[in-house]
Design an enzyme around this catalytic site. Sequence first.
Site, PDB file in Angstrom:
ATOM      1  N   CYS A 116      -3.224  -1.778  -7.412  1.00  0.00           N
ATOM      2  CA  CYS A 116      -4.422  -2.587  -7.737  1.00  0.00           C
ATOM      3  C   CYS A 116      -5.669  -2.795  -7.628  1.00  0.00           C
ATOM      4  CB  CYS A 116      -3.613  -4.290  -7.031  1.00  0.00           C
ATOM      5  SG  CYS A 116      -2.103  -4.414  -8.206  1.00  0.00           S
ATOM      6  N   GLY A 148      -5.783   0.523 -11.747  1.00  0.00           N
ATOM      7  CA  GLY A 148      -4.646  -0.319 -12.507  1.00  0.00           C
ATOM      8  C   GLY A 148      -5.111  -0.272 -14.181  1.00  0.00           C
ATOM      9  N   ASN A 189      -3.860  -6.799  -3.889  1.00  0.00           N
ATOM     10  CA  ASN A 189      -3.494  -5.303  -3.280  1.00  0.00           C
ATOM     11  C   ASN A 189      -3.184  -4.895  -2.866  1.00  0.00           C
ATOM     12  OD1 ASN A 189      -5.667  -2.380  -2.890  1.00  0.00           O
ATOM     13  ND2 ASN A 189      -4.047  -2.722  -4.279  1.00  0.00           N
ATOM     14  N   CYS A 210      -4.388   4.205   4.251  1.00  0.00           N
ATOM     15  CA  CYS A 210      -3.498   5.009   3.066  1.00  0.00           C
ATOM     16  C   CYS A 210      -4.206   6.733   2.898  1.00  0.00           C
ATOM     17  CB  CYS A 210      -3.249   4.386   1.775  1.00  0.00           C
ATOM     18  SG  CYS A 210      -2.383   4.599   0.704  1.00  0.00           S
ATOM     19  N   SER A 237      -9.165  14.033  -9.942  1.00  0.00           N
ATOM     20  CA  SER A 237      -9.541  13.531  -8.271  1.00  0.00           C
ATOM     21  C   SER A 237      -9.806  15.431  -7.404  1.00  0.00           C
ATOM     22  CB  SER A 237      -7.838  12.419  -7.731  1.00  0.00           C
ATOM     23  OG  SER A 237      -6.556  13.817  -8.222  1.00  0.00           O
ATOM     24  N   CYS A 291      -2.350   5.693   7.189  1.00  0.00           N
ATOM     25  CA  CYS A 291      -0.718   6.133   7.253  1.00  0.00           C
ATOM     26  C   CYS A 291      -0.422   7.239   6.840  1.00  0.00           C
ATOM     27  CB  CYS A 291      -0.114   5.335   6.168  1.00  0.00           C
ATOM     28  SG  CYS A 291       1.234   4.719   5.609  1.00  0.00           S
ATOM     29  N   CYS A 305       4.883   8.656   3.798  1.00  0.00           N
ATOM     30  CA  CYS A 305       5.047   9.399   2.396  1.00  0.00           C
ATOM     31  C   CYS A 305       5.234  11.179   2.869  1.00  0.00           C
ATOM     32  CB  CYS A 305       4.472   8.778   0.919  1.00  0.00           C
ATOM     33  SG  CYS A 305       2.825   9.743   1.602  1.00  0.00           S
TER      34      CYS A 305
END
Length: 475
Positions: A12, A38, A112, A246, A293, A447, A450
């Site tokens: 979002c 989004g 979000n 993130c 990107s 973070c 992942c």
Amino acid sequence: MLAEIKGLNEECGIFGIWGHEEAATLTYYGLHSLQHRGQEGAGIVVGGNGTLQFHKGLGLVTEVFSRGELEQLTGMAAIGHVRYSTAGGGGYTNVQPLLFRSQGGSLALAHNGNLVNADELRFRLEQQGSIFQTTSDTEVLAHLIKRSDEPILKERIKEALTHLRGAFAFLILTETEMYIALDPHGFRPLSLGRLGEAYVVASETCAFDVIGATYEREVEPGELIMINKQGVRSERFAPKVARSICSMEYIYFARPDSNVDGINIHTARKNLGKRLAFEAPVEADVVTGVPDSSISVAIGYAEATGIPYELGLIKNRYVGRTFIQPSQSLREQGVKMKLSPVQGVVAGKRVVMVDDSIVRGTTSKRIVRMLREAGATEVHVRISSPPITHPCFYGIDTSTKEELIAANHTIEQIRQLIEADSLAFLSQEGLLQAIGRPNDSTNCGQCLACFTGQYPTKIGGEHVGTCVQASWCEY
Ligand code: SF4
């Protein structure tokens, strides 16, 4: 890379404004600039003068709103939301902002991120008698606020926020106030700005630029900001912990013209490309980036290696939700709607193809094949992130561990599967150094779960890995 073909999706984008007579229209422009976060639904709630009105729908911002609808949304405050659905699934009822009307007054919520304890909280609330209108994780906050015993709304919101775990950037609008909150780890970016006398808040600073607002500061993790006719107040609802913004915001999600927590995205990505060139050089004739990107990364890689940067891949920007997508059989016949190679650039060349990540590997394989069909003699794939080996629980739809190609294959096996001549990923150390977040001496501030499986919060009541200062982290 193109989110919709990759299987890596942001959940979002949010935008809010307080103190402007054209609040709804400015929110529309703000949401339009956040559209990359989004594309499945959009909504705006206006208020600030005694009543809340809303309009929302499925599709892109331009599909959901017409001038007539915006003109009916009158009020000097607004919050808006663009949604990609993961938690709770899609559908009109889950499109945000969510609006709750009750005897005690109305309240609208835009969120979000993703709450990792939403199911647990929902179960408890339902046992206590709450009836949910949506399947969205966001709705639990409204019920927690309603059930709080605190006497005033600000305290009820603060108390409710302490029950939430995971990633959340919330905008809350009532008939007379706006609230802004960011989770204690600060997984998602959230910036504050000014437009004349008005206050603005957005997931990314590109939304300020489009309306001519000036950037003021970041919303602090664990901070609750209240804005009303009396002015602005900031309080903490949680003690300070290590920031875990993130990493994928820098690598992939945010727009190159945005600054995320003070770092320009284009510059960060160029640095990722330079570092990738240092870690994984290769002899080639051209460097090309998968739009959008990876273009900044490819420019950095080209700059550092001296290999010319070329526009070897073109993205078709006009594929909306209602566009009739080719069937599997038409795709196999070569109908490519979203990405095309530039034959004149790649034919007869050894190509370095730079991309931000590999999720399932199917898209990478398709692009490598596309470049070869266009005449590339060699295709060397360079990835500006470490291998994604673990799922995200904080609002990014990275698929399950079984679907993640890097969770189940070595780099050499992935190279063979995507049919590349060579393949290299950026190291975790390289990622942190290239982004260059400020040194706060206790943690790297990002973070990386992942890539590492070390999650900064408990997941489903358990600590999964331990997010500690790793040996490669300088900070
Ligand atoms: S797990 Fe990955 S995608 Fe999710 S918040 Fe952490 S860095 Fe971002």
